[in-house]
Design a protein around this motif. Structure first.
Motif, PDB file in Angstrom:
ATOM      1  N   VAL A   1       0.504  -1.143  -0.092  1.00 38.28           N
ATOM      2  CA  VAL A   1       0.111   0.155   0.228  1.00 38.28           C
ATOM      3  C   VAL A   1       0.557   1.491  -0.053  1.00 38.28           C
ATOM      4  CG1 VAL A   1      -1.701  -1.351   1.060  1.00 38.28           C
ATOM      5  CG2 VAL A   1      -0.072  -0.109   2.413  1.00 38.28           C
ATOM      6  N   ASN A   2       2.002   1.201   0.350  1.00 37.15           N
ATOM      7  CA  ASN A   2       3.235   1.937   0.794  1.00 37.15           C
ATOM      8  C   ASN A   2       3.821   2.759  -1.221  1.00 37.15           C
ATOM      9  OD1 ASN A   2       1.841   3.222   3.500  1.00 37.15           O
ATOM     10  ND2 ASN A   2       3.617   1.738   3.920  1.00 37.15           N
ATOM     11  N   SER A   3       3.509   1.613  -1.489  1.00 41.43           N
ATOM     12  CA  SER A   3       4.540   1.392  -2.830  1.00 41.43           C
ATOM     13  C   SER A   3       4.066   2.781  -3.624  1.00 41.43           C
ATOM     14  CB  SER A   3       4.677   0.242  -4.268  1.00 41.43           C
ATOM     15  OG  SER A   3       4.877  -0.544  -3.381  1.00 41.43           O
ATOM     16  N   GLN A   4       4.935   3.587  -4.537  1.00 36.60           N
ATOM     17  CA  GLN A   4       5.155   4.102  -5.750  1.00 36.60           C
ATOM     18  C   GLN A   4       5.238   3.169  -6.772  1.00 36.60           C
ATOM     19  OE1 GLN A   4       7.446   7.877  -5.897  1.00 36.60           O
ATOM     20  NE2 GLN A   4       7.031   8.251  -6.839  1.00 36.60           N
ATOM     21  N   PHE A   5       4.305   3.643  -7.520  1.00 34.12           N
ATOM     22  CA  PHE A   5       4.019   2.684  -9.334  1.00 34.12           C
ATOM     23  C   PHE A   5       4.093   4.065  -9.847  1.00 34.12           C
ATOM     24  CE2 PHE A   5       1.573   0.134  -5.887  1.00 34.12           C
ATOM     25  CZ  PHE A   5       2.138  -1.406  -6.384  1.00 34.12           C
ATOM     26  N   LEU A   6       5.042   3.416 -10.849  1.00 37.91           N
ATOM     27  CA  LEU A   6       5.369   4.710 -12.128  1.00 37.91           C
ATOM     28  C   LEU A   6       5.058   3.650 -13.941  1.00 37.91           C
ATOM     29  CD1 LEU A   6       8.320   6.197 -10.776  1.00 37.91           C
ATOM     30  CD2 LEU A   6       6.494   7.435 -10.837  1.00 37.91           C
ATOM     31  N   ASN A   7       4.607   4.055 -14.896  1.00 42.09           N
ATOM     32  CA  ASN A   7       5.004   3.347 -16.200  1.00 42.09           C
ATOM     33  C   ASN A   7       6.172   3.609 -16.886  1.00 42.09           C
ATOM     34  OD1 ASN A   7       1.476   4.226 -15.738  1.00 42.09           O
ATOM     35  ND2 ASN A   7       2.686   2.006 -16.974  1.00 42.09           N
ATOM     36  N   ASN A   8       7.542   4.103 -15.840  1.00 43.13           N
ATOM     37  CA  ASN A   8       9.079   4.420 -16.706  1.00 43.13           C
ATOM     38  C   ASN A   8       9.594   3.168 -17.424  1.00 43.13           C
ATOM     39  OD1 ASN A   8       9.749   3.756 -13.828  1.00 43.13           O
ATOM     40  ND2 ASN A   8      10.490   5.387 -13.504  1.00 43.13           N
ATOM     41  N   GLY A   9       8.854   1.797 -16.678  1.00 41.98           N
ATOM     42  CA  GLY A   9       9.626   0.591 -17.352  1.00 41.98           C
ATOM     43  C   GLY A   9       9.435   0.635 -18.576  1.00 41.98           C
ATOM     44  N   GLU A  10      10.533  -0.239 -19.485  1.00 44.97           N
ATOM     45  CA  GLU A  10      10.926  -0.150 -20.586  1.00 44.97           C
ATOM     46  C   GLU A  10      11.634  -1.948 -21.011  1.00 44.97           C
ATOM     47  OE1 GLU A  10      12.703   2.878 -22.116  1.00 44.97           O
ATOM     48  OE2 GLU A  10      14.718   2.884 -20.517  1.00 44.97           O
ATOM     49  N   GLY A  11      11.559  -2.213 -22.023  1.00 45.07           N
ATOM     50  CA  GLY A  11      12.816  -3.293 -22.714  1.00 45.07           C
ATOM     51  C   GLY A  11      12.157  -3.568 -24.190  1.00 45.07           C
ATOM     52  N   PHE A  12      13.130  -5.083 -24.231  1.00 47.31           N
ATOM     53  CA  PHE A  12      13.215  -5.545 -25.546  1.00 47.31           C
ATOM     54  C   PHE A  12      12.948  -7.290 -25.193  1.00 47.31           C
ATOM     55  CE2 PHE A  12      17.947  -4.806 -25.316  1.00 47.31           C
ATOM     56  CZ  PHE A  12      17.963  -6.549 -26.075  1.00 47.31           C
ATOM     57  N   ALA A  13      12.273  -7.473 -26.071  1.00 48.78           N
ATOM     58  CA  ALA A  13      12.955  -9.261 -26.528  1.00 48.78           C
ATOM     59  C   ALA A  13      12.784  -9.559 -28.208  1.00 48.78           C
ATOM     60  CB  ALA A  13      12.001 -10.017 -25.894  1.00 48.78           C
ATOM     61  N   GLN A  14      14.027 -10.179 -27.816  1.00 49.64           N
ATOM     62  CA  GLN A  14      14.045 -10.579 -30.352  1.00 49.64           C
ATOM     63  C   GLN A  14      14.922 -11.709 -30.099  1.00 49.64           C
ATOM     64  OE1 GLN A  14      16.783  -7.120 -30.992  1.00 49.64           O
ATOM     65  NE2 GLN A  14      18.977  -8.363 -29.933  1.00 49.64           N
ATOM     66  N   GLY A  15      14.223 -12.468 -30.599  1.00 47.94           N
ATOM     67  CA  GLY A  15      15.361 -13.774 -31.244  1.00 47.94           C
ATOM     68  C   GLY A  15      15.133 -14.601 -33.016  1.00 47.94           C
ATOM     69  N   ILE A  16      14.612 -15.713 -32.587  1.00 48.36           N
ATOM     70  CA  ILE A  16      15.053 -16.582 -33.402  1.00 48.36           C
ATOM     71  C   ILE A  16      14.145 -18.327 -33.500  1.00 48.36           C
ATOM     72  CG2 ILE A  16      15.460 -18.338 -35.647  1.00 48.36           C
ATOM     73  CD1 ILE A  16      17.740 -16.151 -35.556  1.00 48.36           C
ATOM     74  N   ASP A  17      13.145 -18.330 -34.086  1.00 49.61           N
ATOM     75  CA  ASP A  17      12.807 -19.781 -33.426  1.00 49.61           C
ATOM     76  C   ASP A  17      12.165 -20.625 -35.095  1.00 49.61           C
ATOM     77  OD1 ASP A  17      11.904 -19.026 -31.304  1.00 49.61           O
ATOM     78  OD2 ASP A  17      10.038 -17.538 -31.666  1.00 49.61           O
ATOM     79  N   LEU A  18      12.484 -21.851 -34.278  1.00 44.91           N
ATOM     80  CA  LEU A  18      13.235 -22.706 -35.653  1.00 44.91           C
ATOM     81  C   LEU A  18      11.982 -24.215 -35.466  1.00 44.91           C
ATOM     82  CD1 LEU A  18      16.942 -22.617 -36.494  1.00 44.91           C
ATOM     83  CD2 LEU A  18      14.800 -21.571 -37.607  1.00 44.91           C
ATOM     84  N   PHE A  19      10.950 -24.365 -36.347  1.00 47.18           N
ATOM     85  CA  PHE A  19      10.741 -25.385 -36.647  1.00 47.18           C
ATOM     86  C   PHE A  19      10.118 -26.698 -37.042  1.00 47.18           C
ATOM     87  CE2 PHE A  19       6.934 -28.246 -37.059  1.00 47.18           C
ATOM     88  CZ  PHE A  19       6.054 -28.412 -35.564  1.00 47.18           C
ATOM     89  N   TRP A  20      10.353 -28.063 -37.200  1.00 41.16           N
ATOM     90  CA  TRP A  20      10.799 -29.116 -37.977  1.00 41.16           C
ATOM     91  C   TRP A  20       9.730 -30.156 -37.184  1.00 41.16           C
ATOM     92  CZ3 TRP A  20      10.747 -30.466 -42.915  1.00 41.16           C
ATOM     93  CH2 TRP A  20      11.080 -31.360 -43.314  1.00 41.16           C
ATOM     94  N   ARG A  21       8.837 -30.190 -38.839  1.00 42.47           N
ATOM     95  CA  ARG A  21       7.366 -32.187 -38.167  1.00 42.47           C
ATOM     96  C   ARG A  21       7.615 -32.205 -39.647  1.00 42.47           C
ATOM     97  NH1 ARG A  21       2.606 -32.506 -35.044  1.00 42.47           N
ATOM     98  NH2 ARG A  21       2.508 -34.689 -35.089  1.00 42.47           N
ATOM     99  N   ASP A  22       7.378 -33.421 -39.370  1.00 40.94           N
ATOM    100  CA  ASP A  22       7.967 -34.685 -40.137  1.00 40.94           C
ATOM    101  C   ASP A  22       7.264 -35.629 -39.670  1.00 40.94           C
ATOM    102  OD1 ASP A  22       8.239 -36.666 -42.338  1.00 40.94           O
ATOM    103  OD2 ASP A  22      10.634 -36.409 -42.255  1.00 40.94           O
TER     104      ASP A  22
END
Length: 717
Positions: free
Chosen positions: A536-557
């Motif tokens: 209840v005493n926390s100070q909440f802000l909307n100043n967070g940021e970040g990124f996510a990047q990558g490669i996904d591979l899939f093979w089905r046989d």
């Protein structure tokens, strides 16, 4: 006299009786190339012909006045011309490709389809419950797909650098507010809903439709069976409980019900784990789907209820006597949906859901009671103007009323919030040709809690590079409000935001499929606070940021090796973010840089058996070493698990099933807990956070009784 009149008329007006018109023209495709063998005829008459090698046609008819000329050819859209027969000369008729064929390009960026009715499915409904590591949970099966992260102690879906709260689940297009059962730390949860009642799943790891919102990373769409094929009863007797299901089919309606009871007490008595259980996990659940045909539409009513409870004492390095944890939960979810046609080329979908959740938690001396009532209302219209252009639009309303009573001997507080979100969306599907498709969408949402309007444009593009291959691109803006652990303390915030960029390549032919996908996600307006846990005493802000990047591979046989079906998934993830109480940007402790899954199934005819295995690998996850400078600067050892299962067909409708997770009993480590204060040497002691059990064994007997005497539950194992 009569003969004379007839003779006179035939002589003076022969054209009234024997008039003939020549219908002629040329049939071309959209590239101005002649179409050979097209069928051309007058509706309601026997007059017609076919086009020659130059696309030309010509035939005679005695019909007069306004007529309909029909032209058709395989793999092209039929066309009709309404005009005077006398004007049907030297026509130029251009046919358009039929874009409903299996060879037509589909938007695939960020989306995995799992259903028998999909053009291209990476999974089948059977896979959801026959994957060795899944233990019958659809979430467990989806964790073998690229884009997901191995967080074994949690059990929820973590997608492309996003935490589990960033994935939303829908049943028949309607939001599920509490899809997972609550649990204790380091004890994995599971999905509430049985896979037995679903026949289609779409798992979007990013760039999803404007129809869906309030999800920063992913949506999971579950579709219940539209129409069962016969009456049947399913009986299950398991090492951890039992299940009973029945389906009744009438001429224009049907009802499916499924109930189960799970109690881990006998299992834990036989195979103890690391927890000190006072009352092992116990749950009872039931589901039902009622279907009613109304005209050419379908009404579906789905309902699910479950209750669970357990109590245990968990090891804690800062509390020699351990941490007491007790939980009791009741959850009810129901939705109603109707899909049908209004008029030619118009479709309507409408529905709503209601969720009731009552959770009571005891942690040491603190007692917490959460009560949630949530609802989702939705209306969508879809218009098919042609095979080349389709438009859908709709409105929806989300309603949440959450209340929490927190009490301990020296402190008590009541928390809660009411959160109403109104949204509208519109989306156009444009098919320029069989090789080129575009999806344009926009979504707007208004939060009464924040008094905030958000606009989310989305676009997807697909181009067919060959007969069996295609490229897809996707971009989208996505907003999601903070979860209840924040909203119960404050409403002075804004929605969190991500942007998705996706490039996808897909090849599918001869029961084989290959997918490669590169992506980047950019986060902003993430919620931050200073304390280890918000209060209840926390100070909440909307100043967070970040990124996510990558490669996904899939093979089905499932073609190259007789009676063998297998798939391989690999994901590379690079991500950092600053949110919650993070003092700086860092890779979250739920993110693995490398994830690998190998799944195989082998049918042995002589043994009347299906044998399967699943191997999962996850590179080390970050943790904060309190004996060294930095934040989330160290990594655990890699995660490894090999699981096996065996389904034996005793008779056509009786199956014996067994599985074992982590058959090699590899000692995986999920992280570390450090002491709050240093020891006499000035260092902080720590303990490894290990799974409650290194292995899990399961045995079950499943019996089906059906009208045809052939159906069995192998599809559900």
């Amino acid at each position: 006299m009569k003969v004379s009149v007839i003779t006179f008329l035939l002589g003076v007006f022969p054209s009234l009786i024997f008039a003939q018109h020549i219908v002629s023209g040329k049939v071309l495709d959209n590239k101005e190339q002649p179409i050979v063998g097209a069928n051309i005829y007058l509706e309601g008459a026997y007059d017609g012909g076919t086009s020659d090698e130059n696309g030309n046609f010509s035939f005679e008819t005695a019909e007069t006045g306004l007529q309909t000329l029909a032209v058709s050819y395989i793999s092209f859209e039929p066309t009709k011309l309404n005009m005077e027969v006398s004007k049907m000369k030297n026509l130029k008729i251009q046919l358009q490709e039929d874009l409903n064929s299996l060879e037509t390009v589909t938007i695939s960026a960020g989306s995995f389809s799992a259903g028998d009715n999909s053009k291209i499915s990476v999974l089948k409904p059977l896979d959801i419950v026959t994957t060795a590591s899944a233990v019958g949970d659809f979430v467990g099966a989806l964790q073998t797909l690229p884009g997901t992260t191995t967080v074994a102690e949690d059990g929820r879906l973590f997608v492309r650098g996003g935490d589990a709260s960033e994935t939303q689940i829908f049943i028949d297009g309607i939001r599920v507010f509490t899809p997972y059962s609550p649990t204790a730390n380091n004890v994995p949860t599971g999905g509430r809903y049985s896979p037995f009642l679903f026949d289609g799943i779409t798992f979007s790891t990013g760039g999803y439709s404007a129809e869906y919102g309030q999800a920063l990373s992913s949506v999971l769409l579950l579709n219940t069976i539209d129409e069962p094929t016969q009456d049947k009863t399913d009986i299950g007797i398991m090492s951890v409980g039992g299940s009973l299901g029945h389906t009744k089919k009438w001429e224009r309606s049907s009802l499916s019900v499924n109930a189960s009871y799970i109690n881990l007490a006998p299992y834990i008595a036989l195979i103890p784990d690391r927890n000190d259980w006072k009352k092992p996990f116990e749950t009872a659940s039931g589901e039902a789907v009622f279907r009613q045909e109304i005209g050419d539409g379908l009404l579906k009513v789905y309902g699910a209820f479950d209750t669970s409870n357990f109590e245990l004492t968990q090891e804690d390095i800062n509390q020699p006597e351990g941490t007491r944890f007790k939980l009791n939960n009741q959850n009810f979810y129901t939705n109603l949906s109707y899909s049908g046609r209004l008029k030619i080329n118009w479709k309507i979908f409408g529905g709503g859901s209601y969720t009731y959740g009552n959770t009571r938690v005891g942690i040491d001396t603190a007692n917490i009671k959460d009560l949630e009532n949530s609802a989702h209302l939705k209306l969508k219209l879809r218009k098919r103007f042609s095979n080349y252009f389709k438009l859908s639009f709709g409105v929806e309303q989300f309603l949440t009323d959450f209340n929490e009573n927190y009490a301990e001997p020296n402190f008590a507080v009541k928390l809660g919030y009411q959160n109403n979100i109104t949204a509208a969306f519109a989306e156009a599907d444009i098919l320029f040709s069989r090789n080129l498709a575009l999806k344009l969408g926009v979504r707007g949402g208004y939060s009464a809690l924040f008094d905030e309007l958000t606009i989310s444009p989305r676009i997807s593009f697909a181009y067919k590079t060959g007969k069996k291959s295609q490229l897809s691109l996707a971009y989208g803006d996505f907003f999601q409000q903070p979860d209840k652990d924040v909203l119960k303390f404050t409403n002075k915030l804004q929605a969190q935001h991500t942007q998705h960029y996706i490039l996808n390549y897909q090849y599918a032919a001869n029961n084989r499929i290959f997918r490669a996908e590169a992506y980047r996600k950019e986060y902003n307006k993430l919620v931050t606070y200073a304390e280890e846990f918000p209060d209840v005493n926390s100070q909440f802000l909307n100043n967070g940021e970040g990124f996510a990047q990558g490669i996904d591979l899939f093979w089905r046989d499932n073609e190259s090796i007789k009676n063998v079906d297998y798939w391989l998934s690999y994901s590379y993830l690079d991500t950092e973010r600053q949110y919650k109480n993070y003092p700086a940007k860092a890779t979250p402790n739920f993110a693995n840089t490398h994830n690998l899954s190998v799944v195989a199934k082998y049918w042995i005819e002589n043994w009347r058996s299906q044998i399967g295995f699943s191997y999962q690998y996850g590179s080390g996850r970050t943790y904060t070493n309190k004996n060294a400078p930095g934040f989330l600067q160290n990594k655990t050892k890699s995660y490894n698990s090999l699981s096996l299962n065996w389904a034996y067909l005793i008779s056509q409708q009786k199956i014996l099933y067994a599985s074992i997770n982590n058959v090699l009993a590899i000692k995986n480590v999920n992280g570390y807990q450090y002491a709050n204060t240093p020891n006499a040497n000035g260092t902080f002691d720590r303990r490894a956070l290990r799974p409650a059990a290194d292995q899990f064994f399961f045995v079950g007997f499943f019996w089906t009784i059906s009208d045809d005497g052939k159906d069995n539950q192998l599809d559900n194992l």
